[in-house]
Design a protein around this motif. Sequence first.
Motif, short mmCIF file in Angstrom:
data_model
loop_
_atom_site.label_atom_id
_atom_site.label_comp_id
_atom_site.label_asym_id
_atom_site.label_seq_id
_atom_site.Cartn_x
_atom_site.Cartn_y
_atom_site.Cartn_z
N THR A 1 1.84 37.72 1.80
CA THR A 1 0.63 36.90 1.83
C THR A 1 0.98 35.49 1.40
OG1 THR A 1 -0.71 38.83 1.23
CG2 THR A 1 -1.73 36.66 0.97
N LYS A 2 0.58 34.51 2.18
CA LYS A 2 0.94 33.13 1.88
C LYS A 2 -0.25 32.21 2.17
CE LYS A 2 2.63 34.42 6.09
NZ LYS A 2 3.14 35.76 6.46
N ILE A 3 -0.24 31.08 1.50
CA ILE A 3 -1.27 30.07 1.74
C ILE A 3 -0.58 28.77 2.15
CG2 ILE A 3 -1.35 29.37 -0.70
CD1 ILE A 3 -4.38 28.79 -0.22
N ALA A 4 -1.15 28.11 3.15
CA ALA A 4 -0.69 26.80 3.59
C ALA A 4 -1.81 25.80 3.36
CB ALA A 4 -0.27 26.83 5.06
N MET A 5 -1.46 24.61 2.87
CA MET A 5 -2.44 23.57 2.57
C MET A 5 -1.91 22.24 3.10
SD MET A 5 -3.16 24.63 -1.41
CE MET A 5 -1.44 24.97 -1.82
N VAL A 6 -2.76 21.52 3.79
CA VAL A 6 -2.37 20.21 4.34
C VAL A 6 -3.47 19.21 4.02
CG1 VAL A 6 -1.91 18.90 6.44
CG2 VAL A 6 -0.97 21.20 6.20
N ALA A 7 -3.09 18.01 3.60
CA ALA A 7 -4.05 16.94 3.35
C ALA A 7 -3.51 15.65 3.97
CB ALA A 7 -4.29 16.75 1.86
N ARG A 8 -4.33 15.01 4.78
CA ARG A 8 -3.92 13.79 5.47
C ARG A 8 -4.87 12.66 5.12
NH1 ARG A 8 -4.28 11.24 10.85
NH2 ARG A 8 -2.20 10.54 11.47
N PRO A 9 -4.34 11.50 4.67
CA PRO A 9 -5.24 10.39 4.33
C PRO A 9 -5.94 9.84 5.57
CG PRO A 9 -2.96 9.66 4.30
CD PRO A 9 -2.93 11.14 4.52
N VAL A 10 -7.21 9.49 5.41
CA VAL A 10 -7.94 8.86 6.51
C VAL A 10 -7.29 7.53 6.85
CG1 VAL A 10 -10.15 7.87 7.19
CG2 VAL A 10 -10.09 10.04 5.95
N ALA A 11 -6.99 6.74 5.82
CA ALA A 11 -6.25 5.48 6.01
C ALA A 11 -4.79 5.78 5.74
CB ALA A 11 -6.78 4.39 5.08
N THR A 12 -4.03 6.08 6.78
CA THR A 12 -2.65 6.51 6.61
C THR A 12 -1.75 5.35 6.19
OG1 THR A 12 -2.25 6.18 8.97
CG2 THR A 12 -2.87 8.40 8.26
N ARG A 13 -0.60 5.70 5.65
CA ARG A 13 0.39 4.70 5.27
C ARG A 13 0.90 4.01 6.53
NH1 ARG A 13 6.09 5.03 4.55
NH2 ARG A 13 6.89 3.56 2.97
N PRO A 14 0.92 2.68 6.57
CA PRO A 14 1.33 1.96 7.78
C PRO A 14 2.74 2.32 8.22
CG PRO A 14 0.27 0.46 6.23
CD PRO A 14 0.48 1.75 5.51
N SER A 15 2.92 2.50 9.51
CA SER A 15 4.23 2.90 10.04
C SER A 15 5.29 1.82 9.85
CB SER A 15 4.10 3.26 11.53
OG SER A 15 3.63 2.14 12.26
N HIS A 16 4.87 0.53 9.79
CA HIS A 16 5.87 -0.53 9.66
C HIS A 16 6.52 -0.55 8.28
CE1 HIS A 16 3.14 -3.02 7.25
NE2 HIS A 16 2.20 -2.74 8.12
N LEU A 17 6.00 0.24 7.33
CA LEU A 17 6.65 0.34 6.03
C LEU A 17 7.89 1.23 6.07
CD1 LEU A 17 3.62 0.62 3.57
CD2 LEU A 17 5.03 -1.37 4.09
N GLY A 18 8.06 1.94 7.19
CA GLY A 18 9.27 2.75 7.35
C GLY A 18 9.24 4.04 6.56
N ARG A 19 10.43 4.59 6.35
CA ARG A 19 10.58 5.86 5.65
C ARG A 19 10.21 5.74 4.18
NH1 ARG A 19 13.45 10.03 7.26
NH2 ARG A 19 12.06 10.97 5.74
N ILE A 20 9.69 6.82 3.62
CA ILE A 20 9.51 6.89 2.17
C ILE A 20 10.88 7.04 1.54
CG2 ILE A 20 8.57 8.30 0.29
CD1 ILE A 20 6.26 9.03 2.13
N SER A 21 11.19 6.21 0.57
CA SER A 21 12.51 6.23 -0.05
C SER A 21 12.65 7.44 -0.97
CB SER A 21 12.74 4.96 -0.86
OG SER A 21 11.84 4.88 -1.96
N GLU A 22 13.90 7.80 -1.26
CA GLU A 22 14.14 8.91 -2.17
C GLU A 22 13.62 8.61 -3.57
OE1 GLU A 22 17.64 11.51 -1.96
OE2 GLU A 22 18.50 10.01 -0.60
N SER A 23 13.67 7.35 -3.97
CA SER A 23 13.17 6.99 -5.30
C SER A 23 11.67 7.21 -5.39
CB SER A 23 13.50 5.53 -5.62
OG SER A 23 12.88 4.64 -4.71
N LYS A 24 10.94 6.88 -4.33
CA LYS A 24 9.50 7.14 -4.32
C LYS A 24 9.22 8.64 -4.28
CE LYS A 24 7.62 2.83 -2.50
NZ LYS A 24 6.86 2.56 -3.73
N LEU A 25 10.03 9.38 -3.53
CA LEU A 25 9.88 10.83 -3.52
C LEU A 25 10.08 11.40 -4.91
CD1 LEU A 25 9.64 13.50 -1.86
CD2 LEU A 25 12.14 13.46 -1.71
#
Length: 402
Positions: free
Chosen positions: A195-219
């Motif tokens: 038995t497993k649960i999956a949860m997804v949440a997406r911001p209405v105002a998403t992070r702009p694509s021109h900011l590129g990848r999320i860095s490992e430091s931010k992760l």
Amino acid sequence: MPYTALHRALGLHDRPLQYPDFEAAVQASVPESADLDWKYQLPIAATKDEFAKDVAAMANSGGGVIIYGIEEHDAQAVAISGAGAFGDAVERTLRSWVGSLVQPPLYTLNFTAFGPGDRLVVLLEVPASLDSPHLVLRADRTFRAPRRNGSKTDYMLEREIEIAYRSRFQARSDREGRMTELLQELVNRFDMDQTKIAMVARPVATRPSHLGRISESKLDDVAQKWIQNNGFTVERGPGLGRIYGRARAGYRKWTIRAPEANPEGIFEIHDDGTVALGYILHASGELRPGSAYTERHAQLAPATLAHAIQATSQTLGLTGDYQAKFLIRGRTLSMTLRTFEHGQFTTAGPHNIISNFEPVDAMFTVGTDGQLLLQQVRDAARDLLNYGGVADFETQYLRPVI
């Protein structure tokens, strides 16, 4: 604070704005744009209709910032004029004007004040909205739909309003489809007999694509915030459980699986700000492998997701609404909710059997009142309990207040 049009105009990274940034904007004569509007001072009662129009126009045009306390000439910043008096009472008044004059209402406005009193600058962030087009009630009791047209604000024509409504419904459909796909992808990574649960949440105002990848430091920043104690739960820890492991890069996302070979927990952060979590629900020993979940799972799952959203949004500078979905899957499509009574788990009766668990929808709002987010957690938990035939719950796992 999110990445704004002022960040873009000044060539700044996605860091919090500071008062010298507004001085730099004046020195550079930064022009207005569709998502940046300069205002000489904060609105007063006589101009509340114009204020509501400005806010609705920004929301109808994908969101942006309105900055008060900046004098403009020919749509360019020329001086810091001072926004005027600002405090909690003024903010409540401004919010009430928007609440009474804009439909559908806009609740996710964010005000930030900068600088000394006589040269105060107030930044109003208007996030993108799933409910666009927003209509404004005018003094003649008619409704109009404003929009940004470059540095100007105009009213939509009938054809534009029709297109806006079509876009609203299509965007919702697209988001629903993509989030459902993410849920199923997450579920499929676990052992099918569990038995497993999956949860997804997406911001209405998403992070702009021109900011590129999320860095490992931010992760790492997100992970450090998320493993702290959950402010919504009575239990210590982040909720359903900590997920430790090595972060691996994926297609526009980072994934942590614990353990990697046969995961009992998965945590993902996507470059657009989407958060995805998955858990095996019997890992604590409460349940045998099968197709059942408990009241504890139903209450802690929304709290765990909301805690992850907070950690992500604080690190990435995202505010406003997150659209969320929950999906529980077991060995079979049929599911039961088991309650703990008299020292043991009950055996669900036929009336409590869920023949096919469909995704449960929720909305979480970050960057505003924490008590509102707690209430949204409780609402989502109640939906998961109602699904299994339980009418309500006691405050056993969730805090009554923050």
